[in-house]
Motif scaffolding. Structure first.
Motif, PDB file in Angstrom:
ATOM      1  N   ILE A   1       3.464   6.001  -5.210  1.00  0.00           N
ATOM      2  CA  ILE A   1       3.336   6.396  -6.935  1.00  0.00           C
ATOM      3  C   ILE A   1       2.199   7.482  -7.078  1.00  0.00           C
ATOM      4  CG2 ILE A   1       2.726   5.578  -8.984  1.00  0.00           C
ATOM      5  CD1 ILE A   1       3.918   2.784  -7.781  1.00  0.00           C
ATOM      6  N   VAL A   2       1.267   7.149  -6.284  1.00  0.00           N
ATOM      7  CA  VAL A   2       0.174   8.139  -6.345  1.00  0.00           C
ATOM      8  C   VAL A   2       0.567   9.534  -6.138  1.00  0.00           C
ATOM      9  CG1 VAL A   2      -2.229   9.076  -5.414  1.00  0.00           C
ATOM     10  CG2 VAL A   2      -1.923   6.472  -6.008  1.00  0.00           C
ATOM     11  N   GLN A   3       1.277   9.777  -5.087  1.00  0.00           N
ATOM     12  CA  GLN A   3       2.062  11.063  -4.759  1.00  0.00           C
ATOM     13  C   GLN A   3       2.561  11.723  -5.633  1.00  0.00           C
ATOM     14  OE1 GLN A   3       1.209  13.242  -2.591  1.00  0.00           O
ATOM     15  NE2 GLN A   3       3.032  14.625  -2.334  1.00  0.00           N
ATOM     16  N   LEU A   4       3.570  10.573  -6.259  1.00  0.00           N
ATOM     17  CA  LEU A   4       4.651  11.317  -7.437  1.00  0.00           C
ATOM     18  C   LEU A   4       3.803  11.653  -8.430  1.00  0.00           C
ATOM     19  CD1 LEU A   4       7.456   8.843  -6.911  1.00  0.00           C
ATOM     20  CD2 LEU A   4       7.361  11.090  -6.208  1.00  0.00           C
TER      21      LEU A   4
ATOM     22  N   ALA B   1      -3.607  13.238   4.207  1.00  0.00           N
ATOM     23  CA  ALA B   1      -3.003  13.013   5.389  1.00  0.00           C
ATOM     24  C   ALA B   1      -3.487  11.535   6.080  1.00  0.00           C
ATOM     25  CB  ALA B   1      -3.082  14.024   6.540  1.00  0.00           C
ATOM     26  N   LEU B   2      -4.687  11.453   5.784  1.00  0.00           N
ATOM     27  CA  LEU B   2      -5.368  10.299   6.045  1.00  0.00           C
ATOM     28  C   LEU B   2      -4.627   8.905   5.738  1.00  0.00           C
ATOM     29  CD1 LEU B   2      -7.619   9.126   8.199  1.00  0.00           C
ATOM     30  CD2 LEU B   2      -9.135   9.024   6.057  1.00  0.00           C
ATOM     31  N   SER B   3      -4.560   8.820   4.375  1.00  0.00           N
ATOM     32  CA  SER B   3      -3.948   7.584   4.066  1.00  0.00           C
ATOM     33  C   SER B   3      -2.512   7.553   4.454  1.00  0.00           C
ATOM     34  CB  SER B   3      -3.898   7.778   2.208  1.00  0.00           C
ATOM     35  OG  SER B   3      -4.475   9.029   1.549  1.00  0.00           O
TER      36      SER B   3
ATOM     37  N   ALA C   1       0.839  -1.174   0.164  1.00  0.00           N
ATOM     38  CA  ALA C   1      -0.047  -0.046  -0.094  1.00  0.00           C
ATOM     39  C   ALA C   1       0.936   1.310   0.103  1.00  0.00           C
ATOM     40  CB  ALA C   1      -0.847   0.069   1.253  1.00  0.00           C
ATOM     41  N   GLY C   2       1.957   1.309   0.643  1.00  0.00           N
ATOM     42  CA  GLY C   2       2.865   2.185   0.774  1.00  0.00           C
ATOM     43  C   GLY C   2       3.495   2.778  -0.503  1.00  0.00           C
TER      44      GLY C   2
ATOM     45  N   LEU D   1      -1.432   8.370   7.326  1.00  0.00           N
ATOM     46  CA  LEU D   1      -1.674   7.730   8.817  1.00  0.00           C
ATOM     47  C   LEU D   1      -2.144   6.534   8.676  1.00  0.00           C
ATOM     48  CD1 LEU D   1      -1.712   9.060  11.694  1.00  0.00           C
ATOM     49  CD2 LEU D   1      -3.981   9.270  11.348  1.00  0.00           C
ATOM     50  N   LEU D   2      -2.867   6.000   7.599  1.00  0.00           N
ATOM     51  CA  LEU D   2      -3.638   4.604   7.975  1.00  0.00           C
ATOM     52  C   LEU D   2      -2.342   3.662   7.563  1.00  0.00           C
ATOM     53  CD1 LEU D   2      -6.948   4.717   6.138  1.00  0.00           C
ATOM     54  CD2 LEU D   2      -6.226   3.827   8.513  1.00  0.00           C
ATOM     55  N   PHE D   3      -1.502   4.350   6.407  1.00  0.00           N
ATOM     56  CA  PHE D   3      -0.406   3.550   6.138  1.00  0.00           C
ATOM     57  C   PHE D   3       0.549   3.215   7.521  1.00  0.00           C
ATOM     58  CE2 PHE D   3       4.172   3.957   5.203  1.00  0.00           C
ATOM     59  CZ  PHE D   3       4.386   2.516   4.623  1.00  0.00           C
ATOM     60  N   SER D   4       0.845   4.230   8.140  1.00  0.00           N
ATOM     61  CA  SER D   4       1.584   3.969   9.157  1.00  0.00           C
ATOM     62  C   SER D   4       1.024   2.988  10.333  1.00  0.00           C
ATOM     63  CB  SER D   4       2.128   5.263   9.891  1.00  0.00           C
ATOM     64  OG  SER D   4       1.301   6.208   9.802  1.00  0.00           O
ATOM     65  N   VAL D   5      -0.336   3.295  10.449  1.00  0.00           N
ATOM     66  CA  VAL D   5      -0.973   2.286  11.473  1.00  0.00           C
ATOM     67  C   VAL D   5      -0.890   1.013  11.180  1.00  0.00           C
ATOM     68  CG1 VAL D   5      -2.992   1.774  12.330  1.00  0.00           C
ATOM     69  CG2 VAL D   5      -2.785   4.032  12.255  1.00  0.00           C
ATOM     70  N   TRP D   6      -1.101   0.532   9.797  1.00  0.00           N
ATOM     71  CA  TRP D   6      -0.848  -0.774   9.396  1.00  0.00           C
ATOM     72  C   TRP D   6       0.549  -1.250   9.402  1.00  0.00           C
ATOM     73  CZ3 TRP D   6      -4.551  -4.662   8.385  1.00  0.00           C
ATOM     74  CH2 TRP D   6      -5.825  -4.313   8.430  1.00  0.00           C
ATOM     75  N   MET D   7       1.531  -0.517   9.281  1.00  0.00           N
ATOM     76  CA  MET D   7       2.730  -0.838   8.975  1.00  0.00           C
ATOM     77  C   MET D   7       3.430  -1.203  10.454  1.00  0.00           C
ATOM     78  SD  MET D   7       4.851  -1.218   6.652  1.00  0.00           S
ATOM     79  CE  MET D   7       6.543  -1.789   6.499  1.00  0.00           C
TER      80      MET D   7
END
Ligand code: UDP
Ligand code: MG
Length: 335
Positions: free
Chosen positions: A266-269, A276-278, A260-261, A280-286
Motif C-alpha cells: 500500500i505504501v508503495q502504491l 530496498a531494505l524494507s 507487513a507485505g 529485503l526485510l519482508f522477504s527475510v521474514w516471509m
C-alpha cells in the motif's frame, strides 16, 4: 484374556530399592526396612512372603556384596543385580518387573530412605481399601536446599505447561498393585520416565503425604546433569508440544510477514517510496516464517510417528462383566 487377581487382605508386598554405590547407607536402610516389614508381618497386615528387594544398579563399591550377605542371612531380603549401571529409572523398573509375578503389590523407595518409611503403612491401608496405585507425595521441601527446591518445583511447572500429566511433588516413592505393574509392563519404551507413565495406567489411585528428610549418609547420586537429563526426557517422552510451538511460531511469522507485505505494498502504491531494505526485510521474514511452518508440519508427522513407535498400550481392561449366553462352539453346533 487374563485379568490379574490381587489379594488385598493379607497381601504379599515387595519393597523395591534401587541402589547405586550405596554401601554407606545400605546397612541402616536394611535395618529400618526390616523393622518396618517385620512389624507389618507381625500385625498380620501383610503376608510373611513379603520381601525387601534390592536392585544393584552396576555399583562400583561393595553394594552387591552387602546385598548378597543380607540375602544369605535372611530370606526376607532379595537382590537383583544389573549387568551395569543403567540409571535409577531402569533399576526401579527391573525391580518392579521381578516383583510383579511374585507379589500382590510393590513399593519402590530410594535406598537413602529420604522418603519416610512410615508412609508405607498408609500406602498398604489404601491398597487394602482398593487403590491400585498410591503416590507418595512430599508435604514440604524444607529440608531441600534452595537450589534443589527451586529446580524441582520449576520442573513440575514446566512439565505442566508442556501438558504432561504429573503428580505434583511425587518422585518414585509409590505403591503399585500387581495388575498396575502388569499394565506398566506393556510400556516398552526405552527412554523411561516412570512418573509420566504411571498416571497413564489408570485404576483407582490415591496419595499419601509425608515429610522428606535429608540423606542420612552418602552423597546424592543425582547431580544437576542427571536431573536435567531426566527433566528433558520427561518432556520429550510425554509431550509433542515443542513441535506445536515451532509450528505456531512459523504460522505467526508468516502471518506477520504477509501483513507487513500488504502494508508495504500500500505504501508503495500510495507514496512510491518503498526502500530496498524494507523489501529485503519482508522477504527475510516471509522465507523464515515459511521455513519454520514447513518444519513444524514435518514435525507434526514426526510426532505422530514417535507416538506409533512407542507403541504404548491403547487401553488396559480393568474388569469385564459379560454373559455371552452360549459358548461359541455351542452356537456353531446349533446352526
Ligand atoms: N540410583 C540408581 N542408579 C543411578 C543413580 C541413582 O539406582 O544411576 C538410586 C540411588 O541409589 C538411590 C536413588 O536412585 O536409591 C535416588 O538417588 P539419590 O538419592 O542419589 O537422588 P536424590 O534423592 O538426590 O534426588
Ligand atoms: Mg536421595
Amino acid at each position: 484374556m487374563d485379568l490379574i487377581q490381587v489379594s488385598r487382605n493379607c497381601p504379599v508386598v515387595y519393597i523395591v530399592v534401587p541402589c547405586y554405590n550405596e554401601e554407606e547407607v545400605l546397612p541402616e536402610t536394611a535395618k529400618r526396612l526390616r523393622e518396618k516389614v517385620r512389624g507389618l508381618i507381625g500385625e498380620k497386615t501383610i503376608s510373611p512372603r513379603s520381601r525387601i528387594l534390592f536392585v544393584n544398579d552396576g555399583s562400583r563399591d561393595r553394594t552387591w556384596e552387602m546385598i548378597e550377605t543380607l540375602c544369605k542371612a535372611e530370606p526376607l531380603f532379595g537382590g537383583v543385580k544389573l549387568s551395569r549401571n543403567k540409571g535409577h529409572q531402569n533399576a526401579v523398573l527391573a525391580g518392579l518387573m521381578t516383583a510383579q509375578p511374585l507379589c500382590d503389590c510393590a513399593i519402590s523407595i530410594d535406598a537413602d530412605l529420604q522418603d519416610d518409611v512410615n508412609a508405607i503403612d498408609q500406602m498398604i491401608a489404601d491398597f487394602r481399601a482398593g487403590s491400585d496405585i498410591v503416590y507418595g507425595v512430599r508435604s514440604s521441601r524444607e529440608t531441600d536446599t534452595f537450589f534443589k527446591r527451586f529446580t524441582a518445583e520449576g520442573f513440575y511447572k514446566v512439565m505442566q505447561h508442556m501438558g504432561v500429566d504429573l503428580v505434583f511433588n511425587h518422585a518414585d516413592y509409590r505403591l503399585m498393585s500387581a495388575r498396575a505393574l502388569k499394565g506398566l509392563e506393556d510400556y516398552h519404551e526405552v527412554n523411561l520416565f516412570l512418573r509420566g507413565i504411571v498416571p497413564q495406567i489408570g485404576y483407582k489411585t490415591s496419595s499419601v503425604t509425608y515429610a522428606r528428610s535429608e540423606r542420612f549418609a552418602g552423597e546424592s547420586k543425582y547431580p544437576l546433569k542427571k536431573m536435567l537429563a531426566l527433566a528433558w526426557n520427561g518432556i520429550t517422552s510425554f509431550s509433542v508440544k515443542p513441535i506445536s510451538l515451532v509450528l505456531g511460531l512459523g504460522v505467526l511469522m508468516t502471518g506477520g510477514a504477509a501483513l507487513a507485505g500488504i502494508i508495504l505494498l500500500i505504501v508503495q502504491l500510495v507514496t512510491h517510496s518503498l526502500t530496498a531494505l524494507s523489501a529485503l526485510l519482508f522477504s527475510v521474514w516471509m522465507v523464515g516464517g515459511l521455513t519454520l511452518t514447513g518444519l513444524g508440519v514435518v514435525g507434526e508427522y514426526v510426532g505422530k510417528i514417535y507416538g506409533e513407535v512407542k507403541a504404548r498400550p491403547r487401553y488396559i481392561i480393568e474388569a469385564v462383566d459379560l454373559d455371552p449366553g452360549v459358548e461359541k462352539s455351542e452356537a456353531a453346533d446349533e446352526e
